[in-house]
Every structure is written in structure tokens, then in C-alpha cells.
Design an enzyme around this catalytic site. Sequence first.
Site, mmCIF file in Angstrom:
data_model
loop_
_atom_site.group_PDB
_atom_site.id
_atom_site.type_symbol
_atom_site.label_atom_id
_atom_site.label_comp_id
_atom_site.label_asym_id
_atom_site.label_seq_id
_atom_site.Cartn_x
_atom_site.Cartn_y
_atom_site.Cartn_z
ATOM 1 N N HIS A 330 0.834 -1.206 0.000
ATOM 2 C CA HIS A 330 0.000 0.000 0.000
ATOM 3 C C HIS A 330 0.869 1.258 0.000
ATOM 4 O O HIS A 330 0.664 2.172 -0.816
ATOM 5 C CB HIS A 330 -0.904 -0.039 1.235
ATOM 6 C CG HIS A 330 -1.789 1.154 1.398
ATOM 7 N ND1 HIS A 330 -3.157 1.091 1.259
ATOM 8 C CD2 HIS A 330 -1.525 2.449 1.717
ATOM 9 C CE1 HIS A 330 -3.684 2.283 1.467
ATOM 10 N NE2 HIS A 330 -2.700 3.131 1.762
ATOM 11 N N GLU A 331 1.838 1.314 0.910
ATOM 12 C CA GLU A 331 2.669 2.519 1.015
ATOM 13 C C GLU A 331 3.542 2.695 -0.231
ATOM 14 O O GLU A 331 3.746 3.819 -0.706
ATOM 15 C CB GLU A 331 3.526 2.464 2.278
ATOM 16 C CG GLU A 331 2.739 2.308 3.581
ATOM 17 C CD GLU A 331 1.594 3.302 3.737
ATOM 18 O OE1 GLU A 331 1.661 4.407 3.148
ATOM 19 O OE2 GLU A 331 0.615 2.973 4.439
ATOM 20 N N HIS A 334 1.572 4.436 -2.861
ATOM 21 C CA HIS A 334 1.580 5.903 -2.768
ATOM 22 C C HIS A 334 2.841 6.476 -3.412
ATOM 23 O O HIS A 334 2.783 7.474 -4.140
ATOM 24 C CB HIS A 334 1.497 6.338 -1.308
ATOM 25 C CG HIS A 334 0.145 6.172 -0.691
ATOM 26 N ND1 HIS A 334 -1.018 6.498 -1.348
ATOM 27 C CD2 HIS A 334 -0.232 5.718 0.544
ATOM 28 C CE1 HIS A 334 -2.057 6.259 -0.556
ATOM 29 N NE2 HIS A 334 -1.605 5.780 0.588
ATOM 30 N N HIS A 340 -5.796 6.602 -2.441
ATOM 31 C CA HIS A 340 -6.728 5.675 -1.803
ATOM 32 C C HIS A 340 -7.932 5.424 -2.705
ATOM 33 O O HIS A 340 -8.361 6.307 -3.455
ATOM 34 C CB HIS A 340 -7.196 6.222 -0.451
ATOM 35 C CG HIS A 340 -6.147 6.183 0.607
ATOM 36 N ND1 HIS A 340 -6.131 7.031 1.690
ATOM 37 C CD2 HIS A 340 -5.062 5.385 0.759
ATOM 38 C CE1 HIS A 340 -5.088 6.766 2.454
ATOM 39 N NE2 HIS A 340 -4.424 5.764 1.910
#
Length: 478
Positions: A330-331, A334, A340
Site C-alpha cells: 500500500h505505502e 503511494h 486511496h
Amino acid sequence: MIQVLLVTICLAAFPYQGSSIILESGNVNDYEVVYPRKVIALSEGAAQQKYEDTMQYEFKVNGEPVVLHLEKNKGLFAKDYSETHYSPDGTRITTYPSVEDHCYYQGRIHNDADSTASISACNGLKGHFKLQGETYFIEPMKLPDSEAHAVFKYENIEKEDESPKMCGVTETNWESDEPIKKVSQLNLNHEIKRHVDIVVVVDSRFCTKHSNDLEVIRKFVHEVVNAIIESYKYMHFGISLVNLETWCNGDLINVQEDSYETLKAFGKWRESDLIKHVNHSNAQFLMDMKFIKNIIGKAYLDSICDPERSVGIVQNYHGITLNVAAIMAHEMGHNLGVRHDGEYCTCYGSSECIMSSHISDPPSKYFSNCSYYQFWKYIENQNPQCILNKPLRTVSIPVSGNEHLEAGKECDCSSPENPCCDAATCKLRPGAQCGEGLCCEQCKFSRAGKICRIPRGDMPDDRCTGQSADCPRYHSHA
């Protein structure tokens, strides 16, 4: 001839005598005891590696037979993989362990099209798999003279804190009124391979939790990265681990409960220190710290090639590799320009995907349609140069065990499922021109002029000749 071995299943009719990692914590309230047996032998002519390129195991789950197909993740480690730790006096110590014949696999369940598996076979089978829509774990049990393994559902793991946990990146949601665009609208060149070499750093608290045992820490991180690679392969994006750094003798930055301050400090340390020692494109900081505001991870947006900002921080959430892999993926998302998910974003029919602002239970292994579009839009618009060069050779060994095929062998016959190569003879199948290579597509030489490698600097692109599976260097074009 390949022999199929029968499997004996024994439900837990004897006292529990300890297991590995999750079961040892005492937080699992229900599990089965199984005895996995290998059901496919090493193909004829294959090298006698300790860990085979492909394996297959059979056991039962809920009384039903399961056949687990596994294939070694040959792209897990970068060709110059290293490990770094520090002596008590602060001396930096870097080693280059042999990881060629490693024990980390990805796979699937036979006759379950939606199944996935991320498994280490280092000491028995350990990892997780998805079967009929449910997430299961498998771990070897510490029973004397026994091949017993425990199999249990994710939902049967008792968690200390069930309150919703979230990413610390705010105001990044996909706009709900923006139509979901098709990736085909983007001007993508999938002939150019995108790949990133990452560094994972672990803090002193993580070391303490694992009794400063570097071997245990090493396996944990390798399992995490193995799972991350599985998620990103659906994005057509490659990841390799180039360095693991452990801070067991003290943190090199001020690790705080404030996630932003910790992220900022880690980014500054990467720019001032890590980049000077390890050639990489992204660094992730794994900690056993609980951040304020129920935050379990944080990263900078649109930052993949920035010396200070191509970083993320990740909490060791419940000490489960599947959770940590989901947060780290997830990170990194980014860093790669992905926001999101909004209310219209889905992955395989579910609204709980990797880029949801809150981690799901169990965590998803898939990116949404929105994430896929945003990722490739970022690649198209920003064209980050540090991810355009796939390593010339990630760690993998041909069946002969040499860099080049042995005399008389035309192709790598380690996998019986290779459509280009006859596993019995190590010869190309009729009509096949090649078995592998940067200029080999569907067993045929790639067209002349196709870009197969983008070199660093100002040198022109390397292109296929149409006469070979190899990608020639520019200086040999003339």
C-alpha cells in the site's frame, strides 16, 4: 515416472506441543494438523538443487484434498543482494549471502482459478494461501520426528486490537464522481519493463520482538517481499529485494509515535546515508512501533525516484507477514502515484483492495481498477527513470546450474510446463525458436527494433535484432 504419494491426515487428537510463529503466540483458536506430501518429483535432467524450481504438495483442508502448485520466485532477490547490520560500536557491516538456491515460492491451488499462494519451504511449508475465497495459513509444527503442519483460517487468529487501522496518508481518495477510465486509453508501452529494487530496514523494537535473531528476522522480511511481489505482478511491475538492513544495536533515527515525524526522519536518513551505500530506488522502514491515531503506515506521494521521499514506514501489524506485506504494498503504491480507493473502485468484485484507506480483515492482495489506472497514468505522465531498468539478471539458476546451458541443451527444461521447451529432452519444441530471453515472446524471436533494455545515461536504447532471443548491447549493434 512421476509418482503420486498418498497423504495421511491426522486431526489434532494429541496435546499441542508448540509450533512456529503464529501458533506459538497462542492466538489461534482452531486449526487442523496435516502432513503435506510432495506429489511431483524433480523432472528428469534437472539439477539437484536443494530447493527445486517447481514443487507440488497434497494435503487436506476441511476434509477435502488440496493440491498446492508452487514455483520458485526467481525475481525475489536482486543480483547484488546484500545484508547490513551494525556492531555494538556502530561499525557498519555488510555481507553478500548466497541466495541463488533460495526457498521462497508463489503458487496456486489446483482447480481453483481464484486461488493464490505465497509460501516459504525453508523448514517445512510456511505461508498463506487463498482457497475458495478464504485465506488460510500453514506452518510447520514443532513436534519431535514429525512432518506435522498446522492449517488455520485468518479469521481464527485472535488479534489484540480489533479497532480499524488506517494509512496515515490523507486527502488522497479517488474522486468518486470521476468515471473509472480504461487503461487502454493510456498510451502505454508495455515493451519497456518497469522494475524497482527496494531496501527494507527494520528497527530495534522489531529486533527485540524477535530476540535479535537475525535468521528469524531475515526469513520474516523475505516472506513479506515474496508476498508483495505477488500483488504487484498483477500491475505488470517487478520488485526485487536488494538489501536488508537491521538496527538491532540501536535505531539510527528518532523513531516516534508520530508517523509523519518518523517518515520525515527516515527519508532524510535515506538521502544522507543509505543512498551512498546501496544502489536502490525505494526504501521501506519496518517497525514494531504503534503510531498514534490508529495509523499503521505512511508514505510520500508521487515520489518513487526522489532521494529523500521515495520511502514508506510500516507497522509490524499483529506480527503477521500477510498484514505487513499488504501495508508495505500500500505505502509503495503511494510512492508510485496511487491514491486511496473511492467507493466505485473494485478488485475481483470486492471493494476491499490494497489501496483502501483502512486495512481489511483479512487484508487484500489485489490492487483495484482505480489503482491500476492511476499507477499507469503516473508512469505515462512522469516517466520515472529509476524504475525503467529491469536488472539484467535477477537471481535464478538454469537447470544445468551454470550461467549458460550445458552442451546439447537448447533450453531451460526445469519446468515441465514450459510451452517452449521439452522437459524430457531439454530441446525446443517443434516450431519454437527460443525458450527464454528479453527478445523471446511466445517461443518466437521478438520483432527487430523492439526496445528490450533502456540503459542509464545518454546511451541509445538496446533493441532486438529479430534473429536472437538475446538483447544486444548498443555497442554491438553496428
